[in-house]
Design a protein around this motif. Structure first.
Motif, mmCIF file in Angstrom:
data_model
loop_
_atom_site.group_PDB
_atom_site.id
_atom_site.type_symbol
_atom_site.label_atom_id
_atom_site.label_comp_id
_atom_site.label_asym_id
_atom_site.label_seq_id
_atom_site.Cartn_x
_atom_site.Cartn_y
_atom_site.Cartn_z
ATOM 1 N N GLY A 107 31.886 34.683 30.865
ATOM 2 C CA GLY A 107 31.518 35.965 30.295
ATOM 3 C C GLY A 107 30.906 36.943 31.279
ATOM 4 O O GLY A 107 30.366 37.957 30.876
ATOM 5 N N THR A 108 30.953 36.670 32.569
ATOM 6 C CA THR A 108 30.295 37.539 33.533
ATOM 7 C C THR A 108 31.086 38.821 33.752
ATOM 8 O O THR A 108 32.310 38.834 33.723
ATOM 9 N N TRP A 109 30.349 39.889 33.972
ATOM 10 C CA TRP A 109 30.929 41.190 34.292
ATOM 11 C C TRP A 109 30.796 41.401 35.788
ATOM 12 O O TRP A 109 29.718 41.242 36.354
ATOM 13 N N THR A 110 31.880 41.769 36.439
ATOM 14 C CA THR A 110 31.906 41.975 37.878
ATOM 15 C C THR A 110 31.887 43.462 38.177
ATOM 16 O O THR A 110 32.742 44.202 37.686
ATOM 17 N N PRO A 111 30.921 43.946 38.984
ATOM 18 C CA PRO A 111 30.901 45.377 39.308
ATOM 19 C C PRO A 111 32.097 45.760 40.175
ATOM 20 O O PRO A 111 32.488 45.027 41.077
ATOM 21 N N ILE A 112 32.673 46.915 39.875
ATOM 22 C CA ILE A 112 33.863 47.383 40.585
ATOM 23 C C ILE A 112 33.525 48.444 41.621
ATOM 24 O O ILE A 112 34.089 48.466 42.700
ATOM 25 N N ASN A 113 32.602 49.347 41.299
ATOM 26 C CA ASN A 113 32.418 50.520 42.146
ATOM 27 C C ASN A 113 31.270 50.407 43.136
ATOM 28 O O ASN A 113 30.867 51.390 43.713
ATOM 29 N N GLY A 114 30.742 49.251 43.377
ATOM 30 C CA GLY A 114 29.675 49.083 44.356
ATOM 31 C C GLY A 114 30.246 48.687 45.711
ATOM 32 O O GLY A 114 31.460 48.640 45.906
ATOM 33 N N PRO A 115 29.375 48.375 46.670
ATOM 34 C CA PRO A 115 29.841 47.957 47.995
ATOM 35 C C PRO A 115 30.670 46.669 47.949
ATOM 36 O O PRO A 115 31.673 46.551 48.656
ATOM 37 N N ALA A 116 30.278 45.719 47.125
ATOM 38 C CA ALA A 116 31.037 44.473 47.019
ATOM 39 C C ALA A 116 32.427 44.726 46.435
ATOM 40 O O ALA A 116 33.412 44.118 46.874
ATOM 41 N N GLY A 117 32.511 45.619 45.459
ATOM 42 C CA GLY A 117 33.809 45.961 44.881
ATOM 43 C C GLY A 117 34.721 46.650 45.873
ATOM 44 O O GLY A 117 35.931 46.410 45.902
ATOM 45 N N LEU A 118 34.144 47.498 46.725
ATOM 46 C CA LEU A 118 34.939 48.193 47.740
ATOM 47 C C LEU A 118 35.464 47.218 48.791
ATOM 48 O O LEU A 118 36.642 47.273 49.166
ATOM 49 N N VAL A 119 34.612 46.297 49.247
ATOM 50 C CA VAL A 119 35.046 45.305 50.232
ATOM 51 C C VAL A 119 36.126 44.403 49.634
ATOM 52 O O VAL A 119 37.139 44.110 50.283
ATOM 53 N N THR A 120 35.937 43.977 48.405
ATOM 54 C CA THR A 120 36.932 43.140 47.737
ATOM 55 C C THR A 120 38.261 43.868 47.614
ATOM 56 O O THR A 120 39.326 43.297 47.882
ATOM 57 N N MET A 121 38.222 45.154 47.241
ATOM 58 C CA MET A 121 39.450 45.923 47.100
ATOM 59 C C MET A 121 40.182 46.046 48.433
ATOM 60 O O MET A 121 41.399 45.866 48.493
ATOM 61 N N ILE A 122 39.458 46.311 49.513
ATOM 62 C CA ILE A 122 40.092 46.459 50.826
ATOM 63 C C ILE A 122 40.717 45.150 51.282
ATOM 64 O O ILE A 122 41.864 45.124 51.753
ATOM 65 N N LEU A 123 39.988 44.043 51.117
ATOM 66 C CA LEU A 123 40.530 42.743 51.527
ATOM 67 C C LEU A 123 41.754 42.341 50.695
ATOM 68 O O LEU A 123 42.751 41.845 51.236
ATOM 69 N N MET A 124 41.693 42.559 49.395
ATOM 70 C CA MET A 124 42.816 42.195 48.535
ATOM 71 C C MET A 124 44.034 43.110 48.780
ATOM 72 O O MET A 124 45.174 42.657 48.700
ATOM 73 N N LEU A 125 43.796 44.379 49.091
ATOM 74 C CA LEU A 125 44.895 45.277 49.431
ATOM 75 C C LEU A 125 45.567 44.825 50.715
ATOM 76 O O LEU A 125 46.802 44.795 50.798
ATOM 77 N N ALA A 126 44.765 44.431 51.710
ATOM 78 C CA ALA A 126 45.334 43.933 52.965
ATOM 79 C C ALA A 126 46.134 42.651 52.723
ATOM 80 O O ALA A 126 47.243 42.492 53.264
ATOM 81 N N LEU A 127 45.606 41.746 51.911
ATOM 82 C CA LEU A 127 46.320 40.502 51.605
ATOM 83 C C LEU A 127 47.619 40.776 50.861
ATOM 84 O O LEU A 127 48.666 40.203 51.183
ATOM 85 N N ALA A 128 47.561 41.666 49.864
ATOM 86 C CA ALA A 128 48.765 41.981 49.092
ATOM 87 C C ALA A 128 49.836 42.621 49.981
ATOM 88 O O ALA A 128 51.017 42.254 49.905
ATOM 89 N N LEU A 129 49.442 43.565 50.822
ATOM 90 C CA LEU A 129 50.412 44.202 51.716
ATOM 91 C C LEU A 129 50.998 43.213 52.713
ATOM 92 O O LEU A 129 52.196 43.256 53.018
ATOM 93 N N TRP A 130 50.163 42.304 53.216
ATOM 94 C CA TRP A 130 50.647 41.303 54.158
ATOM 95 C C TRP A 130 51.647 40.363 53.484
ATOM 96 O O TRP A 130 52.694 40.050 54.044
ATOM 97 N N MET A 131 51.346 39.924 52.266
ATOM 98 C CA MET A 131 52.248 39.005 51.574
ATOM 99 C C MET A 131 53.574 39.672 51.194
ATOM 100 O O MET A 131 54.618 39.029 51.201
ATOM 101 N N TYR A 132 53.528 40.963 50.853
ATOM 102 C CA TYR A 132 54.766 41.667 50.485
ATOM 103 C C TYR A 132 55.595 42.063 51.696
ATOM 104 O O TYR A 132 56.819 42.077 51.640
ATOM 105 N N SER A 133 54.954 42.401 52.806
ATOM 106 C CA SER A 133 55.702 42.906 53.959
ATOM 107 C C SER A 133 56.246 41.793 54.843
ATOM 108 O O SER A 133 57.152 42.033 55.641
#
Length: 117
Positions: free
Chosen positions: A48-74
């Motif tokens: 039931g935990t809520w994960t913050p999206i718009n904080g520093p941790a959310g930004l770092v997570t988004m950047i890392l996951m975007l890099a992983l997704a682009l690497w796996m697709y390309s």
């Protein structure tokens, strides 16, 4: 335009300075930063935990996951499994974009001389 309401105290959120957007199982909810601390304390289980999206941790997570997704697709890393991993890694990126478009962009950055309740 209807103001964004906190999902904990049901009071309007006046600006992005007091906004925390959080996600839990495909849901995005806006909270005041004080109310989000209460939500975190009230949560008893990991499910039931809520994960913050718009904080520093959310930004770092988004950047890392975007890099992983682009690497796996390309590249052809891990074949079809890599494409599935890339698709799953794109989920936090979609959450962050949806949070910005539907919640954060509709609020002013900062309101001077706001009255505290």
């Amino acid at each position: 335009m209807k103001p964004k309401m906190c999902r904990y105290c049901y009071k309007p959120i006046r600006d992005r300075d007091e906004l925390v957007t959080a996600s839990n199982w495909f849901r995005i909810r806006p909270y005041h930063y004080r109310c989000f601390q209460e939500v975190e304390q009230d949560t008893k289980t990991i499910v039931g935990t809520w994960t913050p999206i718009n904080g520093p941790a959310g930004l770092v997570t988004m950047i890392l996951m975007l890099a992983l997704a682009l690497w796996m697709y390309s590249t052809n890393t891990l074949g079809v499994i890599g494409d599935i991993i890339g698709l799953l890694a794109f989920y936090p990126v979609l959450l962050r974009v949806a949070s910005f478009v539907f919640i954060e962009s509709k609020l002013p950055k900062y309101v001077e001389n706001k009255k505290y309740q």
